[in-house]
Structure formats: C-alpha cells, structure tokens
Design a protein around this motif. Structure first.
Motif, short mmCIF file in Angstrom:
data_model
loop_
_atom_site.label_atom_id
_atom_site.label_comp_id
_atom_site.label_asym_id
_atom_site.label_seq_id
_atom_site.Cartn_x
_atom_site.Cartn_y
_atom_site.Cartn_z
N ILE A 264 0.84 -1.21 0.00
CA ILE A 264 0.00 0.00 0.00
C ILE A 264 0.87 1.25 0.00
O ILE A 264 0.60 2.20 -0.74
CB ILE A 264 -0.96 -0.02 1.21
CG1 ILE A 264 -2.01 -1.11 1.03
CG2 ILE A 264 -1.63 1.34 1.39
CD1 ILE A 264 -2.85 -1.37 2.26
N GLY A 265 1.93 1.24 0.80
CA GLY A 265 2.84 2.38 0.82
C GLY A 265 3.51 2.60 -0.52
O GLY A 265 3.66 3.74 -0.98
N ARG B 184 3.11 5.91 -2.89
CA ARG B 184 4.31 6.62 -3.32
C ARG B 184 4.34 6.75 -4.85
O ARG B 184 4.62 7.82 -5.41
CB ARG B 184 5.55 5.88 -2.81
CG ARG B 184 6.83 6.63 -2.96
CD ARG B 184 8.01 6.01 -2.21
NE ARG B 184 7.99 4.54 -2.14
CZ ARG B 184 7.69 3.84 -1.04
NH1 ARG B 184 7.36 4.45 0.08
NH2 ARG B 184 7.70 2.52 -1.06
N GLN B 185 4.01 5.66 -5.55
CA GLN B 185 4.00 5.71 -7.02
C GLN B 185 2.90 6.64 -7.54
O GLN B 185 3.08 7.34 -8.54
CB GLN B 185 3.81 4.30 -7.58
CG GLN B 185 5.02 3.41 -7.40
CD GLN B 185 4.74 1.98 -7.82
OE1 GLN B 185 3.61 1.61 -8.10
NE2 GLN B 185 5.79 1.18 -7.87
N LEU C 89 1.32 11.80 -10.06
CA LEU C 89 0.55 13.04 -10.00
C LEU C 89 1.45 14.26 -10.13
O LEU C 89 1.02 15.31 -10.62
CB LEU C 89 -0.23 13.11 -8.70
CG LEU C 89 -1.48 12.22 -8.64
CD1 LEU C 89 -2.09 12.25 -7.26
CD2 LEU C 89 -2.50 12.65 -9.67
N ARG C 90 2.70 14.15 -9.72
CA ARG C 90 3.64 15.27 -9.88
C ARG C 90 3.98 15.51 -11.35
O ARG C 90 4.42 16.60 -11.72
CB ARG C 90 4.91 15.00 -9.09
CG ARG C 90 4.71 15.15 -7.61
CD ARG C 90 6.02 15.10 -6.86
NE ARG C 90 5.76 15.26 -5.43
CZ ARG C 90 6.28 14.51 -4.49
NH1 ARG C 90 7.13 13.54 -4.80
NH2 ARG C 90 5.99 14.70 -3.23
#
Length: 67
Positions: free
Chosen positions: A11-12, A16-17, A22-23
């Motif tokens: 999940i982490g 993170r991905q 989104l960036r």
C-alpha cells in the motif's frame, strides 16, 4: 510477521507511485482550455444537428409510408 507487513508495504509503495505520477501532470493553460471548450461545443452542436435531422427525416419517412 512478514505476511502482515507485506500488505502495508504494498500500500505504501502504491501511494508513493501515485504521488510520483501526480507530480508529472501538467495543468493546461487558459488557451488550451478555451480550445477544448470550443471543440467540444462544436462537436455537441453537430451531434444535436445530426439527431434532429434524423428525427425529422425518419418522422417524415414514417408518415409517408404509413400515413
């Protein structure tokens, strides 16, 4: 203990991905927004004209055949 920790690691990693992707998103400019709005408006008007023409034409054809 590792079987319990792996879902949280997955999940982490997913979060993170997702944040990294989104960036990379680029916000369109006002000019691009205006172009898309005009394009969509013209497309909707053409579809409306097509549907109206088919409705009118098929109505007349139905009256000619059965009327």
């Amino acid at each position: 203990m590792t079987t319990i920790a792996k879902p949280f690691i997955a999940i982490g990693c997913f979060i993170r991905q997702t944040v990294d992707e989104l960036r990379k998103v680029v916000t369109p400019s006002v000019r691009e927004w205006a172009g898309w709005i005009v394009g969509v408006g013209v497309f909707v008007l053409l579809l409306m004209a097509l549907a109206t023409g088919m409705d009118f034409g098929l109505g007349k054809l139905t009256l000619f055949i059965f009327g």
